[in-house]
Design a protein around this motif. Structure first.
Motif, PDB file in Angstrom:
ATOM      1  N   GLN A   1     -15.535 -11.762  10.427  1.00 48.75           N
ATOM      2  CA  GLN A   1     -16.064 -11.321  11.719  1.00 48.75           C
ATOM      3  C   GLN A   1     -16.730 -12.506  12.434  1.00 48.75           C
ATOM      4  O   GLN A   1     -16.596 -12.679  13.628  1.00 48.75           O
ATOM      5  CB  GLN A   1     -17.082 -10.206  11.522  1.00 48.75           C
ATOM      6  N   ASN A   2     -17.461 -13.293  11.674  1.00 47.68           N
ATOM      7  CA  ASN A   2     -18.106 -14.495  12.210  1.00 47.68           C
ATOM      8  C   ASN A   2     -17.734 -15.673  11.324  1.00 47.68           C
ATOM      9  O   ASN A   2     -17.837 -15.575  10.103  1.00 47.68           O
ATOM     10  CB  ASN A   2     -19.637 -14.394  12.174  1.00 47.68           C
ATOM     11  N   LEU A   3     -17.333 -16.762  11.951  1.00 49.77           N
ATOM     12  CA  LEU A   3     -17.057 -17.962  11.160  1.00 49.77           C
ATOM     13  C   LEU A   3     -17.724 -19.155  11.824  1.00 49.77           C
ATOM     14  O   LEU A   3     -17.526 -19.416  13.007  1.00 49.77           O
ATOM     15  CB  LEU A   3     -15.541 -18.199  11.045  1.00 49.77           C
ATOM     16  N   PHE A   4     -18.524 -19.868  11.059  1.00 49.46           N
ATOM     17  CA  PHE A   4     -19.243 -21.039  11.564  1.00 49.46           C
ATOM     18  C   PHE A   4     -18.514 -22.286  11.069  1.00 49.46           C
ATOM     19  O   PHE A   4     -18.341 -22.447   9.860  1.00 49.46           O
ATOM     20  CB  PHE A   4     -20.698 -21.008  11.079  1.00 49.46           C
ATOM     21  N   VAL A   5     -18.077 -23.105  12.004  1.00 52.58           N
ATOM     22  CA  VAL A   5     -17.232 -24.250  11.651  1.00 52.58           C
ATOM     23  C   VAL A   5     -17.997 -25.552  11.886  1.00 52.58           C
ATOM     24  O   VAL A   5     -18.572 -25.746  12.955  1.00 52.58           O
ATOM     25  CB  VAL A   5     -15.937 -24.241  12.492  1.00 52.58           C
TER      26      VAL A   5
ATOM     27  N   ALA B   1     -17.124 -20.006   2.359  1.00 48.14           N
ATOM     28  CA  ALA B   1     -16.119 -20.553   1.444  1.00 48.14           C
ATOM     29  C   ALA B   1     -16.148 -22.083   1.519  1.00 48.14           C
ATOM     30  O   ALA B   1     -15.882 -22.765   0.550  1.00 48.14           O
ATOM     31  CB  ALA B   1     -14.740 -20.041   1.812  1.00 48.14           C
ATOM     32  N   GLN B   2     -16.402 -22.624   2.694  1.00 47.91           N
ATOM     33  CA  GLN B   2     -16.451 -24.071   3.008  1.00 47.91           C
ATOM     34  C   GLN B   2     -15.073 -24.706   3.127  1.00 47.91           C
ATOM     35  O   GLN B   2     -14.876 -25.607   3.929  1.00 47.91           O
ATOM     36  CB  GLN B   2     -17.289 -24.876   2.001  1.00 47.91           C
TER      37      GLN B   2
ATOM     38  N   ILE C   1     -16.260 -26.252   6.436  1.00 49.82           N
ATOM     39  CA  ILE C   1     -16.423 -27.658   6.817  1.00 49.82           C
ATOM     40  C   ILE C   1     -15.029 -28.249   6.994  1.00 49.82           C
ATOM     41  O   ILE C   1     -14.189 -28.119   6.099  1.00 49.82           O
ATOM     42  CB  ILE C   1     -17.182 -28.441   5.725  1.00 49.82           C
ATOM     43  N   VAL C   2     -14.770 -28.847   8.151  1.00 46.70           N
ATOM     44  CA  VAL C   2     -13.476 -29.510   8.349  1.00 46.70           C
ATOM     45  C   VAL C   2     -13.696 -31.020   8.346  1.00 46.70           C
ATOM     46  O   VAL C   2     -14.753 -31.512   8.733  1.00 46.70           O
ATOM     47  CB  VAL C   2     -12.780 -29.069   9.663  1.00 46.70           C
TER      48      VAL C   2
END
Ligand code: SAM
Ligand code: SF4
Length: 554
Positions: free
Chosen positions: A347-351, A282-283, A323-324
């Motif tokens: 289940q998995n979130l890449f930040v 989603a970003q 992306i933060v």
């Protein structure tokens, strides 16, 4: 040190891992052999990533460490290949004058010839899309495409670790131009590969022992290829790959929300070999940020898509990237991102902390105005929220049985058996360095179970090849060890079993869960491992075994 040896270290995404495997195939075909220590290599190569500044810094730091080595070993060729070579071009020489060779991702097919050229001419050589400026753009794109296609078609995996779980590129480049992203500049225009080439590659891999294929594209669902006057969209490609005998699991990354075609959900629902797992970033959870990023969808339409996904495939596991600290991100925008993560239950979130990339629209026209400390705090908070969500999701598995593809030893076992690693000493083929390519804060709080196996939780999707590549199948009869495998939903499971189970689909009874890992016991071997069954006769056989019993060879 021999002229015919190479050391290759890989940074970045799955696309880079695949590129490295293809490059290795070419180097081996050229009579070169890999070495585990760069000091033994005639050619040292770094396959690089430019997506965030941090990844580039790592390469510069590696190159810095090689400066005195090159002075003492002037005949050793040092090459920078992949995205950073393409982005920085000759700028790499300014930062590291001891580099001999630059090769962009579209020119990798030429690498063996480039190495020969450096040796023959004893001077620097570059092969970059930007340096081909005499060609017209259309011709240039066609030539780059042909070169990369030739590289894909030359694939002849002969290293065991490369095959069990394999990547296939279905698409190159990207045309989306999200304002923060460097990929369209480094990997060029989006082009889909012919479906026949992809299916042929799947057949070839299946014949060599592959059980799981991950189809790769920057926006994989946008895949479309014209064949005989008819368009083959991604849904049809998925069906065709799922028909390939011997391939038990098919995954695909990365999906782009704005281009979704509902037909893909139908294929996921109707074809059990297509895994119920969707990585669809989603970003941001803020429409204002999504507009600034030029992502082409709203939070509402993204959520609607996730609901549709669950309607078709009720047990689907969703994964995403956020992306933060993107330009102008307010506290309210960030709250909306946290809210979205909670709502979707990834289940998995890449930040990732926003990293301005030269040449991108965001870098040219927007201000990187969020202080590093705020980016870090937001990153930590989102990871903590995700850790909570991931833990709850994994807890739900306790008491259930899951189908697991056995990849090999867990990190714990590997460590105990002395299959460790050290930076710059081990060959990048097994992706050690790649696994650390995202910083501790640019990581997932979710995917990665074998905490000890993967210091970096990104490994859920990205490091699978490293696990496979590090397996040492020889073991004493009757021996068991802690092994690692993944469920259909890409959840990591640890269990004790004979190492000979590597490559088998087994049923595991889940007994406990940590926030990142399931632990269980094997109750059935659904189809025998490759080691005990001829490849042409895999699948379909049910071979119940007592827990921890050795598989009896037929
Ligand atoms: N094509 C994929 C997509 O659109 O979802 C992603 C490809 S990109 C190599 C992987 C991830 O890196 C992106 O999803 C994004 O979250 C992150 N990323 C890309 N550019 C970034 C930047 N400048 N700063 C921080 N993260 C970035
Ligand atoms: Fe980058 Fe956007 Fe293309 Fe993904 S879709 S590779 S984030 S430009």
């Amino acid at each position: 040190m021999g002229n015919h040896t190479y050391f290759l270290e890989t940074f970045g995404c799955q696309m880079n891992i695949l590129d490295s495997q293809l490059v290795e195939g070419q180097l081996r075909a050229h009579g070169m052999n890999p070495v585990a220590d760069y000091r033994d290599a005639g050619v040292i190569l770094f396959n690089t990533c430019s997506v965030r500044e941090h990844a580039e810094h790592k390469v510069i730091s590696r190159l810095g460490r090689l400066r005195s080595f090159k002075r003492d070993n002037p005949d050793t060729i040092i090459g920078v290949i992949g995205c950073m070579a393409e982005r920085e071009k000759e700028g790499v020489f300014a930062k590291a004058p001891h580099v001999d060779l630059l090769c962009g991702p579209g020119e990798l097919n030429a690498l063996p010839a480039l190495i020969d050229e450096v040796r023959r001419r004893n001077e620097r050589v570059t092969a970059l899309a930007g340096s081909l400026s005499r060609r017209t753009e259309v011709l240039q794109r066609a030539l780059e495409y042909d070169s990369l296609e030739a590289l894909n078609l030359s694939r002849t995996p002969d290293l065991e670790g490369e095959v069990l779980q394999s990547y296939i590129r279905v698409q190159r480049g990207c045309d989306k131009f999200c304002t923060y992203c460097v990929v369209p500049f480094t990997r060029g225009a989006e082009r889909s590969r012919p479906a026949t080439h992809i299916v042929d590659e799947a057949v070839m891999l299946a014949e060599r022992g592959c059980r799981e294929i991950t189809l790769l594209g920057q926006t994989v669902n946008s895949y479309v290829h014209q064949q005989g006057g008819r368009a083959v969209p991604f849904a049809r490609l998925l069906e065709r790959v799922s028909d390939v005998a011997g391939i038990d699991r098919i995954r695909f990354v990365t999906s782009y929300p704005a281009d979704w075609d509902e037909d893909i959900f139908r294929v996921m629902r109707d074809h059990p070999r297509v895994m119920p797992y969707l990585h669809i970033p989603a970003q941001s959870g803020s429409d204002r940020m999504l507009r600034g990023m030029k992502r082409g969808y709203t939070v509402a339409s993204y959520l609607e898509l996730m609901d549709t996904a669950r309607k078709y495939v009720p047990d689907i596991a969703l994964a995403g990237d956020m992306i933060v600290g993107f330009c102008g991100e307010s506290e309210a925008d960030f709250r909306a991102t946290v809210e979205l993560a909670r709502r979707v239950e990834y289940q998995n979130l890449f930040v990732f902390k926003y990293s301005p990339r030269p040449g991108t629209k965001a870098d040219r026209n927007m201000t990187d105005d969020i202080p590093e400390s705020v980016k870090q705090t937001r990153c930590n908070e989102l990871l903590a929220v995700q850790a909570e969500i991931g833990a709850a999701l994994r807890q739900r598995y306790v008491g259930r049985t899951v189908e697991v593809l056995v990849e090999g030893y867990s990190k714990l076992t590997r460590k105990a058996r002395g299959h460790g690693k050290s930076e710059l000493r081990t060959r990048g083929k097994s992706s050690h360095a790649m696994g650390r390519s995202r910083s501790a804060t640019e990581q997932s709080a979710s995917g990665n179970a074998d905490r000890s196996a993967f210091a970096n939780p990104q490994a859920s999707e990205q490091e699978r090849s490293s696990v496979a590549a590090n397996v040492v199948p020889q073991s004493a009869p009757g021996e068991t060890a802690q092994l690692l495998g993944r469920t259909r939903h890409d959840v990591i499971v640890l269990f004790d079993a004979p190492p000979a189970y590597r490559g088998a689909l087994v049923t595991v009874q889940v007994e406990s869960a940590t926030p990142h890992t399931l632990f269980g016991r094997v109750i059935e071997v659904g189809s025998p491992p490759l080691a005990v069954k001829p490849r042409h006769d895999r699948g379909g056989v049910s071979l119940p075994v007592a827990p921890n019993a050795a598989v009896v060879s037929d």
